[in-house]
Structures are given as C-alpha cells and as structure tokens.
Design a protein around this motif. Structure first.
Motif, short mmCIF file in Angstrom:
data_model
loop_
_atom_site.label_atom_id
_atom_site.label_comp_id
_atom_site.label_asym_id
_atom_site.label_seq_id
_atom_site.Cartn_x
_atom_site.Cartn_y
_atom_site.Cartn_z
N ALA A 146 40.41 48.72 40.81
CA ALA A 146 40.62 47.55 39.95
C ALA A 146 40.15 47.87 38.54
O ALA A 146 39.11 48.50 38.33
N GLY A 147 40.96 47.44 37.57
CA GLY A 147 40.68 47.74 36.18
C GLY A 147 41.35 48.99 35.67
O GLY A 147 41.35 49.25 34.46
N GLY A 148 41.89 49.77 36.60
CA GLY A 148 42.53 51.02 36.21
C GLY A 148 43.96 50.83 35.76
O GLY A 148 44.46 49.70 35.64
N SER A 149 44.62 51.95 35.53
CA SER A 149 45.98 51.94 35.00
C SER A 149 46.87 52.89 35.79
O SER A 149 46.41 53.88 36.36
N LEU A 150 48.14 52.55 35.82
CA LEU A 150 49.18 53.40 36.37
C LEU A 150 50.43 53.25 35.52
O LEU A 150 50.64 52.20 34.90
N MET A 198 51.05 49.86 33.53
CA MET A 198 50.25 48.81 34.15
C MET A 198 48.79 49.06 33.85
O MET A 198 48.22 50.07 34.28
N ASN A 199 48.19 48.15 33.10
CA ASN A 199 46.77 48.24 32.74
C ASN A 199 46.00 47.09 33.36
O ASN A 199 46.59 46.10 33.80
N SER A 200 44.70 47.23 33.39
CA SER A 200 43.83 46.18 33.95
C SER A 200 44.33 45.72 35.30
O SER A 200 44.43 44.52 35.57
N LEU A 201 44.61 46.67 36.15
CA LEU A 201 45.16 46.34 37.46
C LEU A 201 44.19 45.56 38.31
O LEU A 201 42.96 45.77 38.24
N LYS A 202 44.74 44.65 39.11
CA LYS A 202 43.96 43.80 39.99
C LYS A 202 44.40 44.04 41.43
O LYS A 202 45.53 44.46 41.67
#
Length: 121
Positions: free
Chosen positions: A14-18, A82-86
């Motif tokens: 969580a909070g990461g990016s893809l 995709m940033n700030s992934l939840k």
C-alpha cells in the motif's frame, strides 16, 4: 484482427506504484478510445480510466488524483500509472481499445487478457 498484450501488474505494498502497459498490434485499423477496466474478486468489472485519441481523459472517482492514463499513438500503446495504491485497488486490470477497421465505419471493441494487481496492506 487486433491483439492486445498487457504488462506491468504485480504485487506491491500500500502506498506504492505500478505502471501498466497495453500494446495493440495488427494492421488495417485505426484506434479511437483506449481505456482500462478492472474486476476485483467477487465484483463486476468497472471502468478505471479512458483516453481519446486526442488525449481527453476520464477517470472513475475512486482513482482520480492517484492514477494517470496516457497513450502513445505511434506505438498503439496505452499506459496506466498507478500511484498511492490501496488494498482496494487489488483486481485484474484489463485494457480495452475501440478500433475502426479499414473499409468499415463501425467501431469494434477489443479486450486484453488481463493483468493482476495485488496491493498488500
């Protein structure tokens, strides 16, 4: 025919990016809108984002401000940053392209095979 190849899914905290990519191949067609959809476990497929050939974008409220859709018309490729992934972003992500085949006036939609995105808490 149009072939779509997706890449970029995976497991992230969580909070990461893809960054997802979807490349369309084939010949004899023009691509209009491109987009990304997703289907979470036990849920229906939903729109994530779309982009017109001219670059106009549309996002679902759930991803607005965190995801960015873009495209490279020369490469027939659409991207989803995709940033700030939840954790609730966990789903299979599918690209969709709307094309008009040569000598046709009808728009046809094609789907990618899907790429899995898992966001751990």
């Amino acid at each position: 025919q149009v072939q779509l190849v997706e890449s970029g899914g995976g497991l992230v905290q969580a909070g990461g990016s893809l960054r997802l990519s979807c490349a369309a191949s084939g010949s004899g067609f023009n691509i209009n809108a491109m987009g990304w959809y997703r289907r979470a476990p036990g849920k229906q497929r939903e729109l994530v984002a779309t982009i017109t050939r001219g670059g106009r974008t549309n996002y679902s409220d759930s991803v607005k401000g965190r995801f960015t859709i873009s495209r490279d018309n020369a490469k027939n490729t659409v991207y989803l940053q995709m940033n700030s992934l939840k954790p609730e972003d966990t789903a299979d992500y599918y690209c969709n392209v709307k094309v008009v085949h040569r000598l046709s006036t009808y728009e046809v939609g094609y789907w990618g095979q899907g790429t899995q995105v898992t966001v751990s808490s």
